[in-house]
Structures are given as C-alpha cells and as structure tokens.
Design a protein around this motif. Structure first.
Motif, PDB file in Angstrom:
ATOM      1  N   GLU A 141       0.844  -1.201   0.000  1.00  0.00           N
ATOM      2  CA  GLU A 141       0.000   0.000   0.000  1.00  0.00           C
ATOM      3  C   GLU A 141       0.876   1.247   0.000  1.00  0.00           C
ATOM      4  OE1 GLU A 141      -3.411   2.533   0.270  1.00  0.00           O
ATOM      5  OE2 GLU A 141      -3.115   0.486  -0.429  1.00  0.00           O
ATOM      6  N   HIS A 142       1.963   1.203   0.750  1.00  0.00           N
ATOM      7  CA  HIS A 142       2.938   2.299   0.788  1.00  0.00           C
ATOM      8  C   HIS A 142       4.338   1.712   0.784  1.00  0.00           C
ATOM      9  CE1 HIS A 142       0.080   5.578   1.462  1.00  0.00           C
ATOM     10  NE2 HIS A 142      -0.569   4.755   2.242  1.00  0.00           N
ATOM     11  N   GLU A 143       5.311   2.541   0.454  1.00  0.00           N
ATOM     12  CA  GLU A 143       6.704   2.105   0.415  1.00  0.00           C
ATOM     13  C   GLU A 143       7.423   2.502   1.701  1.00  0.00           C
ATOM     14  OE1 GLU A 143       8.245   0.283  -2.309  1.00  0.00           O
ATOM     15  OE2 GLU A 143       6.064   0.059  -2.485  1.00  0.00           O
ATOM     16  N   ILE A 176      -1.074  -3.884   2.130  1.00  0.00           N
ATOM     17  CA  ILE A 176      -0.963  -4.143   0.695  1.00  0.00           C
ATOM     18  C   ILE A 176      -2.163  -3.539  -0.025  1.00  0.00           C
ATOM     19  CG2 ILE A 176       0.495  -6.193   0.657  1.00  0.00           C
ATOM     20  CD1 ILE A 176      -2.018  -7.904   0.839  1.00  0.00           C
ATOM     21  N   ASN A 177      -1.964  -3.231  -1.311  1.00  0.00           N
ATOM     22  CA  ASN A 177      -3.028  -2.684  -2.148  1.00  0.00           C
ATOM     23  C   ASN A 177      -3.508  -3.768  -3.103  1.00  0.00           C
ATOM     24  OD1 ASN A 177      -4.062  -1.264  -4.768  1.00  0.00           O
ATOM     25  ND2 ASN A 177      -4.158   0.310  -3.187  1.00  0.00           N
ATOM     26  N   PRO A 201       7.015  -5.391  -6.934  1.00  0.00           N
ATOM     27  CA  PRO A 201       7.518  -4.018  -6.843  1.00  0.00           C
ATOM     28  C   PRO A 201       6.421  -2.995  -7.133  1.00  0.00           C
ATOM     29  CG  PRO A 201       8.931  -5.376  -8.235  1.00  0.00           C
ATOM     30  CD  PRO A 201       7.682  -6.161  -7.995  1.00  0.00           C
ATOM     31  N   CYS A 202       6.630  -1.792  -6.631  1.00  0.00           N
ATOM     32  CA  CYS A 202       5.605  -0.744  -6.687  1.00  0.00           C
ATOM     33  C   CYS A 202       5.253  -0.305  -8.096  1.00  0.00           C
ATOM     34  CB  CYS A 202       6.042   0.461  -5.861  1.00  0.00           C
ATOM     35  SG  CYS A 202       7.705   1.082  -6.286  1.00  0.00           S
ATOM     36  N   CYS A 259       8.719   5.579  -4.940  1.00  0.00           N
ATOM     37  CA  CYS A 259       8.779   4.381  -5.783  1.00  0.00           C
ATOM     38  C   CYS A 259       9.700   4.715  -6.938  1.00  0.00           C
ATOM     39  CB  CYS A 259       7.384   4.012  -6.300  1.00  0.00           C
ATOM     40  SG  CYS A 259       7.366   2.651  -7.499  1.00  0.00           S
ATOM     41  N   ASN A 260      10.877   4.115  -6.961  1.00  0.00           N
ATOM     42  CA  ASN A 260      11.881   4.454  -7.964  1.00  0.00           C
ATOM     43  C   ASN A 260      11.592   3.736  -9.275  1.00  0.00           C
ATOM     44  OD1 ASN A 260      14.090   5.267  -9.376  1.00  0.00           O
ATOM     45  ND2 ASN A 260      15.585   4.150  -8.144  1.00  0.00           N
TER      46      ASN A 260
END
Length: 359
Positions: free
Chosen positions: A175-177, A200-201, A255-256, A271-272
């Motif tokens: 959900e977030h990093e 989690i999303n 990964p995001c 989020c890279n």
C-alpha cells in the motif's frame, strides 16, 4: 403442490445442465484458440458495476494496446452491462491484428448477506473474493480494478507467477513504500490486522486459483468478514490484508511499479521507476478524472481516445508525449514522473513509422 415441486426441480435441473454446457463451451473455445495461437490464455478479470463501464473498457483497451508480445488474452468480465460490453469488444476483435477473447459473467455473491457483499466499499468490488469458486476451470488470472491502466505488456506482470514458491498463491504490491510511514493509512488508522508494516493494495492482484481453492480461500474469508465487518472501511482490500496478516507465507510482494499510484509521487518519490518505467498505473479515488492530477488524467484520456488497430506511434505515443510535456502537467503534483510513464511506451512504439505499421 407436487406438480409445482416437479416443475421447480425440472427448472433447476435445466439450469444446472445449461451452466455445465456453457462451461464446456468456454473450455472448448479456449482449446480451439490454444490450437490456433499455440499459446495458453492469460486470463484478466475485470468487475464493472454502475458507472464503471467506460473505465473498464479503457482498462481492456490498454491491455490490448500494450500486448506487443501477441499473447492470447482472455477477459473475464463480471458485469450487469453485458450488451454494451459485447458490442464494443466484438467490434475491437475486428480491429486488433491478433486474436483475443472475452466472456461476460453474471455477478454472484453469497446468498447470505448478498446485498452487503455487493455494496462492500465500492459496488461489486468484493466479487474478486469469490473468484476461486466462480471460475473453477481457471488456474491463474490477473485481477485489475477498473481504474488501472496497462503501460507495459501483460507478460511482464505474469512472470511473477513463476517466482512463487510452493506456498504462495497471490501477488500484490505494498500500500505504501518504506520511508512513507508518515502518510501510510494502515499503520496510522487501521482498527484491524494488516499485512506487514504498511499493508498491501489489492487493485492489481495475481491469483493462483488452484492454490486458493486448496487453501479453502472462501472459508477463510467469511469468518474474517463476520468478525471485522464494522472495522473495514476499505472493504475487500481490508479483508485481504487481514487474511495475509495471518498467512504471510501465502503472499508474493511485487515491486511498486506494477501498481503505481499518486501516493508514490504526490509529495516526493517513494517508488523508484526511473530505470524500469511504470508498468501499471492505478488511478484510485477517481484520480483519472481529477483536474488536480493532470498527469494521471492525461494518460487515461489519451488511451481512452486511442483507436485500436491504428498506429500506436502516431496515435498514442506522440499525443502522450505532447500531453505530458504540457507546462500544466510538468509543474503539477507528480509531474516529475513523465519520463517514467513514457519509458516503456517509447521502447515499444518509437520505431513504428506509419509505413512500417501499415505493412
């Protein structure tokens, strides 16, 4: 009364036989396409209720646009708008230069609390919780919310199935990093257990239905709903978080860039995606229609306006570049990720001149 019972039993038997025939017909169709294409179907599930018809069509269009590997895609669409979907997707079959298929399915929820399940969080969003028992002939699928856009071939995200260990049955993104705890919702406000440190999303979800059935997925879901129903503002996503809190070994974390949202860029980059590009973009909370996030809105509208079968360089990539280079987009919240949005599109479509594509 006896005649009525016999009549009712006859109708029930007919319905059962009809269902079996339809399932068999679907299997036969899949087998025919496998023989034709030499590829197994990659199933994509979309659930569309109420006013989400157009969004769902744009999701499907984005998957077809980015299907440069010419995978055999099969869309399983749970909807009340069967006629409109059938008309549009049948037209698209004549425009796309490779075969794809679709199946329109009726919404179905447990009879007990049927109305509550249907309206949990967003209308019909909880349908995904019951896919293992509704799609008994499907082994694996990708579920996407109607506000998700493909910005890369589906084969990219599908490869994560091969990375599952022997216990994992689903894959999602956080959900977030790490580093964004100060804006995280679950770690600050949740009144129920959730996965990991930040949750989690579930907007993009790979599902191995065979393993979920072996796990008795739905028998796990129903008690969670019963216990936490007054504490789950995000509905089905909260239920999924609770389940994987107790069974973390069953989840693979992606990964995001496979579920990119405004929270990844609204304040700072968390989020890279500068090297790999954004794979799937998620416009949750109606962001694709929000003037305060012109980058997300621009991407959605350009895909919406793209004509399937036409040159993606001329009619998609060039308009996307122009749109993302607008000053109003560049200087907006998330405007700094324009090059990340374009990265994969440029790689796939930059060399498609008009002459090349027409040939």
């Amino acid at each position: 009364m006896q005649h009525f019972l016999m009549y009712f039993m006859g109708i029930s038997a007919f319905a059962t036989v009809l269902y079996i025939l339809l399932q068999s017909s679907s299997l036969a169709s899949d087998e025919g396409k496998i023989m034709q294409t030499g590829k197994i179907p990659l199933h994509i599930v979309v659930v569309s209720c109420g006013n989400r018809l157009q969004e769902a069509l744009v999701v499907i269009k984005s998957a077809l646009l980015f299907n440069t590997n010419k995978e055999y895609l099969k869309f399983l669409i749970f909807t009340e708008n069967t006629d409109k979907f059938r008309e549009k997707l049948t037209d698209w079959k004549d425009l796309v230069p490779y075969p794809f298929d679709f199946e329109l399915l009726q919404l179905k929820f447990p009879k007990q609390n049927e109305v509550k399940w249907k309206n949990l969080f967003q209308p019909c969003a909880a349908q995904r919780l019951f896919l293992p028992s509704l799609l008994t002939n499907v082994d694996s699928l990708l579920y996407v919310d109607t506000d998700v856009l493909f910005l890369s071939p589906i084969s990219n995200v599908w490869t994560f199935f091969k990375k599952f260990n022997e216990t994992q049955m689903a894959a999602m993104t956080p959900e977030h990093e790490s580093g964004s705890e100060n804006i995280g919702w679950y770690n600050r406000f949740a009144l129920h257990p959730f996965y990991g440190k930040l949750g989690i999303n579930s907007g993009v979800m790979l599902m191995n239905l065979t393993r979920m059935r072996e796990f008795n997925w739905e028998n796990q879901i129903l008690p969670i709903y019963k216990e936490y129903k007054s504490r789950i503002p995000w509905g089905d996503q909260d239920i999924i978080n609770i389940l994987f809190h107790y069974h973390p070994d069953k989840l693979y974390v992606m990964p995001c860039e496979y579920n990119y949202r405004t929270g990844h860029c609204m304040y700072t980059r968390v989020c890279n995606t500068s090297h790999l590009g954004i794979k799937l973009m998620h416009g949750n909370r109606h962001i694709f229609h929000n003037d305060n996030f012109p980058l997300f809105k621009t991407v959605y509208e350009i895909i919406e306006n793209y004509t399937l079968g036409s040159n993606p360089y001329t009619n998609f990539l060039l308009p996307l570049r122009r749109g993302l280079n607008q000053e109003s987009v560049v200087n907006s919240s998330c405007g700094m990720i324009s090059s990340d949005v374009l990265k994969i599109s440029s790689t796939l479509f930059d060399d498609l001149s008009e002459d090349l594509y027409e040939k």
